[in-house]
Design an enzyme around this catalytic site. Structure first.
Site, PDB file in Angstrom:
ATOM      1  N   LYS A 216       0.843  -1.190   0.000  1.00  0.00           N
ATOM      2  CA  LYS A 216       0.000   0.000   0.000  1.00  0.00           C
ATOM      3  C   LYS A 216       0.880   1.242   0.000  1.00  0.00           C
ATOM      4  CE  LYS A 216      -4.192  -1.590   0.001  1.00  0.00           C
ATOM      5  NZ  LYS A 216      -5.108  -1.284  -1.112  1.00  0.00           N
ATOM      6  N   CYS A 287     -11.990 -20.042  22.809  1.00  0.00           N
ATOM      7  CA  CYS A 287     -10.972 -20.841  23.472  1.00  0.00           C
ATOM      8  C   CYS A 287     -10.462 -20.142  24.726  1.00  0.00           C
ATOM      9  CB  CYS A 287      -9.810 -21.087  22.511  1.00  0.00           C
ATOM     10  SG  CYS A 287      -8.939 -19.556  22.072  1.00  0.00           S
ATOM     11  N   LEU A 600     -48.158 -39.615  41.189  1.00  0.00           N
ATOM     12  CA  LEU A 600     -47.271 -40.747  41.432  1.00  0.00           C
ATOM     13  C   LEU A 600     -45.810 -40.293  41.371  1.00  0.00           C
ATOM     14  CD1 LEU A 600     -49.071 -43.522  39.356  1.00  0.00           C
ATOM     15  CD2 LEU A 600     -49.065 -43.227  41.838  1.00  0.00           C
ATOM     16  N   PRO A 601     -44.891 -41.101  41.877  1.00  0.00           N
ATOM     17  CA  PRO A 601     -43.472 -40.704  41.841  1.00  0.00           C
ATOM     18  C   PRO A 601     -43.008 -40.422  40.409  1.00  0.00           C
ATOM     19  CG  PRO A 601     -43.773 -42.641  43.228  1.00  0.00           C
ATOM     20  CD  PRO A 601     -45.083 -42.410  42.538  1.00  0.00           C
TER      21      PRO A 601
END
Length: 901
Positions: A216, A287, A600-601
């Site tokens: 550049k 990460c 019930l359970p």
């Protein structure tokens, strides 16, 4: 979201997301006549609105045009919309209509899944720009949303470092460009130049531009603009594509070193500006450790005939482990009725969001809604294996009849027409244009959608009919200025939830219509259509397939609840109520202020208790501190308290303190309450009946099979436990554990203890056991304490190696005193296996193994449960305690009996 919101705002008076972008010049020739800056500004407003609606469940863009006659949109707008969805099929997501001076763009929600053109996977979000760059040979290319999605997915799959038995941490792969040796003929020529301390003016560099090299040349007159524009593109591009060298002060065609004259540049200022520009670049990590972008910046002298002419800049950028952005992505979403830009972190999180990768989900659950095919704001939905799929639930609850219009629930419809004269005539008149579908009544669709109930509403009814858009009717007792706002808000919420929670991916709107049942005449009805917009024909439901797909999304909306696995997974996951649970949950609270629920359970009593408390808040417009949840043990109290939906206390605290502000009470695990500290049931009734406006709610959940003591529970006689409902569908336990529960329940039913009421166990033959979930039941006898602890530690180690964590494990003993007795031996065995620390059940959300008593763990659950020496002072209730123990285990149960029994 970013604080700097776009000045676009959602208009509040529609049952859909409608964004008004103001006046826009339409028509190809008209747009060509505009100044570029105005054309770009108008296009930017439209594109931001389109992007926000695609990402937020769909809606409508409303714009004003200067002429009343129809006019085309304009090629630049059409092309920008095509680029936004990365497809030539514009009509798949956008349709237009014109009414007078209003121009509407109807926007369907974005959804994941394959592109129809090439079957490649769609990104999770739409974006105007990803702000991600990469090198492509000698060029810098901006990644579109599809490329960015693939790039981020690749970056999210690095090598995995396992630290400890259950923490999986992504390990970043950090690289640096190698330093070259001048004596080595194979050395990188770009690096050899980079190592030099000066360059000669006019020198021709001995290598061309490549993927690793960019030249550049800059003018100091526009230095600030140059840094602002060039550095944020080229440095991220190199970092995202293997690293490289940026030489500033070299002509890109001739490779000639030109530099910048010393009179025109301050090297120290140049260094600061470039470093500031690089350090400002947003970096996102998948990460650990989260290292910054690494680069080397050199400002070197450019000599002309041995004298200082000026300076050149050389930047060596190392490969980055994850993703470097030039700026925050240009992506938008609607939040709190504002159009907001997404932060870089939020954008990356949504783009890379996937279904939870957990062994337990695949073993225990079936996916009902996956992120891989859902709208951007949807969450994954799972149901327990063996339970009804969303399609089965839809057929059970909202089946579409073959050739007529069905009113449902029939019992509610009968109640409504018996309570309100003229309602049947009014509804039938409204339904005359429709020949096939389903009309779903509710006392309040607002409450069903977790909104507050409105006084004066007789009922709401949702019409799902063939060749019609969905319509939500609100029937008022009398005219009410706020009635239309209520109906519009409810219809808006329903439409949003059908897409963003239910995962519906078709074109959808919900029209809102208010009806008034005049008290003077049953035949008179005042009605007002809230939605003035005429939606395209594609928004009507074409047939059975479309109606059933929408109703399956409605099932998720109505039956979905936040899974208890969400805290464990670190992301929100939804489960579904069973049809039996939903039938109880959908009962009118005003008509069922007191209710006994025998479950019930493993039938989901505690989940139901939490759902009911949320419903109480909306029906009675009360704050959380006016709802009291009472249970027997402190760990369950803490668990419910952490949900912030009520005030939670133990029975002892309930009897000890005054509760002046409490209006409604929900009691859980009531079979294990006692009267040693007083009459808890009498106190609960007196509190809920003292309100002037009528009694409050008192719902009591219990299971006599899990009675773990021989004292008086304080419950009224079974004959006085009325009204009563039963939960008989076992939803928690794997097949081997369920069979063990069946066996022990049969033992209790054959020989119940004296404090269990006669007849209360007759619900057992009605029990339904969900099948298909694999699991483990091991009963290991005649082991010493040391052998038991070694077995527990070894088993935990194996489960951790398979992907389970300490949050999945509970070790339960008979009494609180025994916890300390076994704790030392268990810790010793665990440390030998390099496992983890222990804690009691008061901290259920901590990352540790729970060690506590069976009684204190009542109402809670874990995937893996070890029961050490379960025993009781009285053998009569040992089967009950074994049921209490076994029902806590969702998948794997290990029991070490006392003395081999």
């Amino acid at each position: 979201m970013e604080a700097n919101q776009c000045p676009l705002v959602v208009e509040p008076s529609y049952p859909d997301l409608v964004i008004n972008v103001g006046e826009v010049t339409l028509g190809e020739e008209n747009r060509k006549k505009l100044q570029k800056i105005q054309r770009d500004q108008e296009k930017e407003r439209v594109m931001r609105a389109a992007c926000a609606l695609l990402n937020s469940g769909g809606g409508v863009i409303r714009m004003a045009k200067k002429v009343e006659h129809p006019v085309e949109m304009g090629l630049d707008l059409e092309q920008s919309l095509r680029e936004l969805i990365q497809s030539s099929d514009l009509q798949a997501f956008f349709e237009t209509k014109q009414q007078g001076r209003c121009f509407y763009i109807f926007v369907k929600s974005w959804s994941s899944g394959p592109f129809p053109e090439d079957r490649s996977v769609k990104p999770r979000l739409c974006s105007l720009s990803s702000s991600l760059y990469r090198r492509s040979e000698t060029s810098v290319r901006s990644m579109d949303s599809r490329e960015a999605f693939c790039f981020l997915k690749t970056k999210r799959k690095p090598k995995i470092l396992e630290e400890g038995p259950f923490h999986k941490i992504h390990k970043g792969v950090y690289q640096e460009l190698p330093n070259s040796d001048p004596a080595d003929p194979n050395s990188d020529p770009a690096d050899l130049i980079f190592q030099k301390d000066y360059l000669e003016y006019g020198e021709i560099l001995p290598f061309p531009e490549s993927q690793l090299v960019e030249f550049k040349q800059f003018s100091t007159k526009h230095f600030q603009e140059y840094v602002k524009r060039t550095i944020p593109e080229y440095v991220p591009a190199f970092a995202n594509t293997g690293g490289g060298y940026l030489f500033i002060g070299v002509d890109d065609k001739s490779r000639e070193v030109l530099g910048c004259a010393k009179e025109n540049v301050d090297p120290d200022s140049l260094r600061r500006k470039i470093e500031q520009a690089i350090y400002k670049l947003p970096c996102v990590h998948f990460c650990q450790p989260q290292r910054p972008i690494t680069f080397t910046l050199k400002i070197v002298n450019v000599l002309k005939r041995g004298e200082l002419y000026g300076y050149a800049c050389m930047i060596r950028v190392n490969p980055f482990c994850c993703a470097v952005f030039s700026e925050a992505p240009n992506s938008w979403i609607v939040e709190d009725k504002y159009v907001c830009s997404l932060t870089t972190e939020k954008w990356v999180g949504m783009m890379t969001d996937t279904d939870p990768d957990l062994l337990q989900l695949s073993e225990d659950f079936e996916c009902q809604l996956s992120l891989s095919s859902g709208p951007p704001l949807s969450r994954p939905v799972y149901s327990k294996k063996g339970l009804e799929h969303k399609k089965e639930l839809q057929q059970l609850l909202f089946s579409v009849p073959p050739g007529y219009l069905r009113y449902t629930p029939e019992s509610l419809w009968r109640d409504l027409i018996s309570e309100h004269r003229g309602l049947e005539e009014l509804i039938n008149k409204q339904m005359q244009p429709f020949f096939r579908g389903i009309l779903i009544f509710s006392r309040s669709w607002a409450v069903d959608l977790n909104l507050q109930e409105k006084p004066g509403v007789i009922c709401d009814a949702l019409l799902i009919a063939q060749n019609s858009t969905p319509i939500l009717y609100t029937i008022l007792r009398e005219q009410d200025a706020e009635g239309q706002d209520y109906c519009t808000r409810t219809a808006f919420t329903l439409k949003q939830k059908l897409v963003n929670m239910g995962g519906y991916t078709g074109k959808v709107c919900v029209r809102a219509k208010v009806l008034c049942l005049s008290p003077e005449s049953s035949a008179e009805a005042l009605e007002a259509a809230v939605s003035p917009m005429d939606y395209p024909a594609s928004y009507s439901l074409a047939g059975t397939q479309h109606m059933e797909a929408l109703l399956q999304s409605l099932v998720i909306v109505l039956l979905g609840f936040r899974s208890l696995l969400s805290d464990q997974l670190g992301c929100e996951v939804l489960n579904l109520l069973t049809a039996q649970q939903y039938e109880i949950f959908s009962r009118s609270l005003r008509k069922n202020r007191e209710l006994f629920v025998h479950g019930l359970p493993g039938s989901g009593k505690t989940i139901m208790a939490m759902k009911i408390m949320e419903k109480i808040r909306n029906v009675f417009h009360c704050e959380a501190h006016r709802i009291l949840y009472v249970c027997e043990n402190q760990p369950l109290r803490n668990f419910i308290s952490d949900r912030n939906i009520c005030r939670a206390e133990t029975r002892k605290t309930f009897l000890r303190e005054n509760f002046e502000h409490i209006q409604h009470i929900v009691i859980d695990e009531a079979q294990n309450f006692r009267t040693e500290d007083g009459d808890w049931y009498g106190k609960a009734k007196s509190i809920t009946r003292r309100a002037k406006g009528g009694p409050g709610i008192l719902w009591i959940f219990l299971d006599y099979f899990q009675t773990s003591h021989l004292d008086c529970s304080g419950l009224p006689p079974l004959s006085d436990q009325y009204p009563r409902e039963e939960l008989t569908r076992i939803v928690r336990n794997a097949d081997p554990i369920a069979k063990y529960l069946q066996k022990e329940m049969q033992v209790i039913r054959s020989n119940p203890s004296f404090n269990i009421p006669t007849g209360c166990l007759e619900v057992f033959p009605e029990a339904e056991w969900s099948q298909g979930v694999q699991g483990t039941l091991r009963i290991k006898k005649y082991l010493t304490v040391e052998q038991i602890m070694t077995c527990v530690a070894d088993t935990c180690r194996r489960f951790f190696d398979r992907g389970y964590s300490p949050k999945d494990v509970a070790v339960l003993v008979s009494t609180a005193k025994e916890v300390e007795h076994y704790k030392y031996e268990l810790l010793k065995a665990m440390r030998k296996k390099r496992v983890v620390q222990l804690s009691d059940a008061c901290d259920m959300l901590g990352d540790h193994i729970v060690l506590d008593s069976v009684r204190r763990f009542s109402g809670l659950e874990r995937s893996i449960v070890f029961g050490i020496h379960p025993r009781t002072a009285d053998p009569a209730i040992l089967p009950n305690v074994l049921i209490c123990l076994a029902s806590r285990a969702k998948q794997h149960l290990y029991i070490f009996p006392w003395g081999g029994h």
